[in-house]
Design a protein around this motif. Sequence first.
Motif, PDB file in Angstrom:
ATOM      1  N   ALA A  65     -32.123  12.398  -1.488  1.00 18.99           N
ATOM      2  CA  ALA A  65     -32.756  11.875  -0.283  1.00 18.99           C
ATOM      3  C   ALA A  65     -32.379  10.416  -0.069  1.00 18.99           C
ATOM      4  N   GLY A  66     -31.969  10.093   1.150  1.00 18.77           N
ATOM      5  CA  GLY A  66     -31.628   8.710   1.485  1.00 18.77           C
ATOM      6  C   GLY A  66     -30.183   8.340   1.260  1.00 18.77           C
ATOM      7  N   ALA A  67     -29.381   9.272   0.749  1.00 22.62           N
ATOM      8  CA  ALA A  67     -27.972   8.971   0.485  1.00 22.62           C
ATOM      9  C   ALA A  67     -27.177   8.966   1.782  1.00 22.62           C
ATOM     10  N   ASP A  68     -26.206   8.061   1.856  1.00 22.97           N
ATOM     11  CA  ASP A  68     -25.328   7.974   3.016  1.00 22.97           C
ATOM     12  C   ASP A  68     -24.136   8.898   2.777  1.00 22.97           C
ATOM     13  N   ALA A  69     -23.893   9.823   3.698  1.00 22.39           N
ATOM     14  CA  ALA A  69     -22.818  10.802   3.502  1.00 22.39           C
ATOM     15  C   ALA A  69     -21.435  10.223   3.746  1.00 22.39           C
ATOM     16  N   THR A  70     -21.347   8.974   4.207  1.00 22.87           N
ATOM     17  CA  THR A  70     -20.051   8.361   4.497  1.00 22.87           C
ATOM     18  C   THR A  70     -19.468   7.739   3.241  1.00 22.87           C
ATOM     19  N   PHE A  71     -18.277   8.183   2.829  1.00 21.48           N
ATOM     20  CA  PHE A  71     -17.618   7.576   1.669  1.00 21.48           C
ATOM     21  C   PHE A  71     -17.043   6.230   2.078  1.00 21.48           C
ATOM     22  N   ARG A  72     -17.362   5.191   1.322  1.00 20.58           N
ATOM     23  CA  ARG A  72     -16.994   3.833   1.698  1.00 20.58           C
ATOM     24  C   ARG A  72     -16.009   3.177   0.728  1.00 20.58           C
ATOM     25  N   GLY A  73     -15.620   3.880  -0.322  1.00 23.12           N
ATOM     26  CA  GLY A  73     -14.697   3.295  -1.279  1.00 23.12           C
ATOM     27  C   GLY A  73     -15.294   3.248  -2.673  1.00 23.12           C
ATOM     28  N   ALA A  74     -14.825   2.321  -3.480  1.00 23.78           N
ATOM     29  CA  ALA A  74     -15.297   2.210  -4.859  1.00 23.78           C
ATOM     30  C   ALA A  74     -15.631   0.766  -5.191  1.00 23.78           C
ATOM     31  N   ILE A  75     -16.541   0.619  -6.137  1.00 20.07           N
ATOM     32  CA  ILE A  75     -16.945  -0.702  -6.629  1.00 20.07           C
ATOM     33  C   ILE A  75     -16.698  -0.748  -8.128  1.00 20.07           C
ATOM     34  N   VAL A  76     -15.968  -1.743  -8.580  1.00 25.23           N
ATOM     35  CA  VAL A  76     -15.785  -1.998 -10.010  1.00 25.23           C
ATOM     36  C   VAL A  76     -16.830  -3.021 -10.433  1.00 25.23           C
ATOM     37  N   ILE A  77     -17.565  -2.717 -11.488  1.00 22.03           N
ATOM     38  CA  ILE A  77     -18.576  -3.637 -12.015  1.00 22.03           C
ATOM     39  C   ILE A  77     -18.034  -4.328 -13.260  1.00 22.03           C
ATOM     40  N   SER A  78     -18.095  -5.653 -13.254  1.00 20.54           N
ATOM     41  CA  SER A  78     -17.701  -6.476 -14.398  1.00 20.54           C
ATOM     42  C   SER A  78     -18.968  -7.118 -14.954  1.00 20.54           C
ATOM     43  N   HIS A  79     -19.430  -6.625 -16.092  1.00 19.15           N
ATOM     44  CA  HIS A  79     -20.739  -7.031 -16.621  1.00 19.15           C
ATOM     45  C   HIS A  79     -20.703  -8.386 -17.335  1.00 19.15           C
ATOM     46  N   GLY A  80     -21.897  -8.844 -17.680  1.00 23.59           N
ATOM     47  CA  GLY A  80     -22.037 -10.153 -18.295  1.00 23.59           C
ATOM     48  C   GLY A  80     -22.007 -10.130 -19.815  1.00 23.59           C
ATOM     49  N   PHE A  81     -22.134 -11.295 -20.383  1.00 24.39           N
ATOM     50  CA  PHE A  81     -22.129 -11.524 -21.833  1.00 24.39           C
ATOM     51  C   PHE A  81     -23.226 -10.707 -22.512  1.00 24.39           C
ATOM     52  N   THR A  82     -22.872  -9.977 -23.545  1.00 26.01           N
ATOM     53  CA  THR A  82     -23.733  -9.119 -24.375  1.00 26.01           C
ATOM     54  C   THR A  82     -24.290  -7.913 -23.612  1.00 26.01           C
ATOM     55  N   GLU A  83     -23.748  -7.609 -22.446  1.00 27.19           N
ATOM     56  CA  GLU A  83     -24.263  -6.480 -21.675  1.00 27.19           C
ATOM     57  C   GLU A  83     -23.458  -5.204 -21.953  1.00 27.19           C
ATOM     58  N   PHE A  84     -23.794  -4.132 -21.203  1.00 22.97           N
ATOM     59  CA  PHE A  84     -23.216  -2.816 -21.443  1.00 22.97           C
ATOM     60  C   PHE A  84     -23.363  -2.004 -20.158  1.00 22.97           C
ATOM     61  N   ALA A  85     -22.629  -0.903 -20.084  1.00 22.81           N
ATOM     62  CA  ALA A  85     -22.535  -0.159 -18.820  1.00 22.81           C
ATOM     63  C   ALA A  85     -23.879   0.348 -18.323  1.00 22.81           C
ATOM     64  N   SER A  86     -24.687   0.946 -19.196  1.00 26.74           N
ATOM     65  CA  SER A  86     -25.918   1.591 -18.738  1.00 26.74           C
ATOM     66  C   SER A  86     -26.966   0.603 -18.232  1.00 26.74           C
ATOM     67  N   LYS A  87     -26.800  -0.676 -18.518  1.00 29.07           N
ATOM     68  CA  LYS A  87     -27.725  -1.670 -17.983  1.00 29.07           C
ATOM     69  C   LYS A  87     -27.665  -1.708 -16.458  1.00 29.07           C
ATOM     70  N   TYR A  88     -26.545  -1.264 -15.906  1.00 25.99           N
ATOM     71  CA  TYR A  88     -26.336  -1.339 -14.466  1.00 25.99           C
ATOM     72  C   TYR A  88     -26.671  -0.038 -13.747  1.00 25.99           C
ATOM     73  N   SER A  89     -27.397   0.861 -14.413  1.00 23.37           N
ATOM     74  CA  SER A  89     -27.704   2.160 -13.810  1.00 23.37           C
ATOM     75  C   SER A  89     -28.432   2.030 -12.472  1.00 23.37           C
ATOM     76  N   GLU A  90     -29.360   1.092 -12.377  1.00 27.35           N
ATOM     77  CA  GLU A  90     -30.088   0.940 -11.115  1.00 27.35           C
ATOM     78  C   GLU A  90     -29.158   0.471 -10.002  1.00 27.35           C
ATOM     79  N   MET A  91     -28.314  -0.510 -10.283  1.00 26.90           N
ATOM     80  CA  MET A  91     -27.367  -0.980  -9.269  1.00 26.90           C
ATOM     81  C   MET A  91     -26.368   0.123  -8.910  1.00 26.90           C
ATOM     82  N   VAL A  92     -25.936   0.894  -9.894  1.00 25.99           N
ATOM     83  CA  VAL A  92     -25.036   2.027  -9.628  1.00 25.99           C
ATOM     84  C   VAL A  92     -25.714   3.008  -8.672  1.00 25.99           C
ATOM     85  N   TRP A  93     -26.991   3.295  -8.907  1.00 27.63           N
ATOM     86  CA  TRP A  93     -27.772   4.194  -8.058  1.00 27.63           C
ATOM     87  C   TRP A  93     -27.750   3.728  -6.607  1.00 27.63           C
ATOM     88  N   TYR A  94     -27.989   2.439  -6.398  1.00 29.06           N
ATOM     89  CA  TYR A  94     -27.996   1.904  -5.034  1.00 29.06           C
ATOM     90  C   TYR A  94     -26.608   1.980  -4.401  1.00 29.06           C
TER      91      TYR A  94
END
Length: 351
Positions: A65-94
């Motif tokens: 629910a609430g997802a936009d059906a238009t494909f807009r491309g891709a986003i590469v995430i470059s995380h910060g010091f001492t971080e890890f991929a799953s920390k960004y799950s909320e931002m990935v969701w958005y």
Amino acid sequence: MQITLIDENDYRRQMETKVLPALSACRDEGWFTPPVPKDLGPAPTSGRLHYVCYDAARFDAIKVAGADATFRGAIVISHGFTEFASKYSEMVWYFLLAGYSVCVLEHRGHGRSVRDVGDKSLVWIDDWRRYVSDLAAFAETIGQQYAGGSPLNLYAHSMGGGIGAAVLEQYPSLFDRAVLSAPMIAPATGMPNWAARILSEGLCAFGLGRHVVFGQGPFDPNLDMTEHQGASEARVRWYHHLRCEDSNRQTNAATFEWVRQALRLSSAVTQEKACANVETPILLFQADHDIWVLNQPQDRFVKTVRESGCEATLIHVPGSLHEIFSMPNAILGPYLSRILDFFDDRVTAAL
């Protein structure tokens, strides 16, 4: 673009019952062998870098629910010091809700990527340029694959923002748009950076490059919320929970060599000649109460890039701590909207 934020009063339940299952349905995990930079030679420890990607088409297929059906491309995430991929799950969701595939690279020395020191709590790098080469190669291959000919954007935080700034200077046509969130244009070292540079250079020359810096240490499973006053308690507790459940996420302290390389990175990315190479439009978010990176070098970086003829905008976020994405919804909402509107400008122009 408006996205409904996760309710902070029901945060963990929503993450566990709604967000993570949806991400799992479109998630790909892999290992990336970065090329050896010609000017650096092989890394001290051979190994692969871990990444996690999320496919927008598969996300749309589960009819969130609430997802936009238009494909807009891709986003590469470059995380910060001492971080890890799953920390960004909320931002990935958005980002997925907004129509983007997302690719998250765990920088060497972080998460499940190769490490050059045996102690998982420490971060060490032999040369900051290796971070830059890694990220650029990942974006050129995996990132472009997920973009599928549509725009490829960068979202980079803190240390990842410093790395991202260097990528924008050295690979000016790689990304279509870039968001730098509280980027490490210059680290906050607790002393004037010219003095920190002399100290770190000297200590590394005496063979102490792999030693932990003063005042830092291993990960503490006991969370002290007084260190995060003003942030969203629900988000901070969630990040801490993720760290507690996996030792690969407990990287926590800098070595003197990392500090030396962070200061060398800072010196390089703030050079006027380097800033003049930037061609990618930049949106830089600056945290009001930042104790980890310095704000004035961000001001100068944006000013220099803009004076060189490239679009660069700085947004100061009142009341925000360093991790703007960890702030309460009242701050996160406008921050996220500005990011999505900025990325969407490129897509709208192409339609």
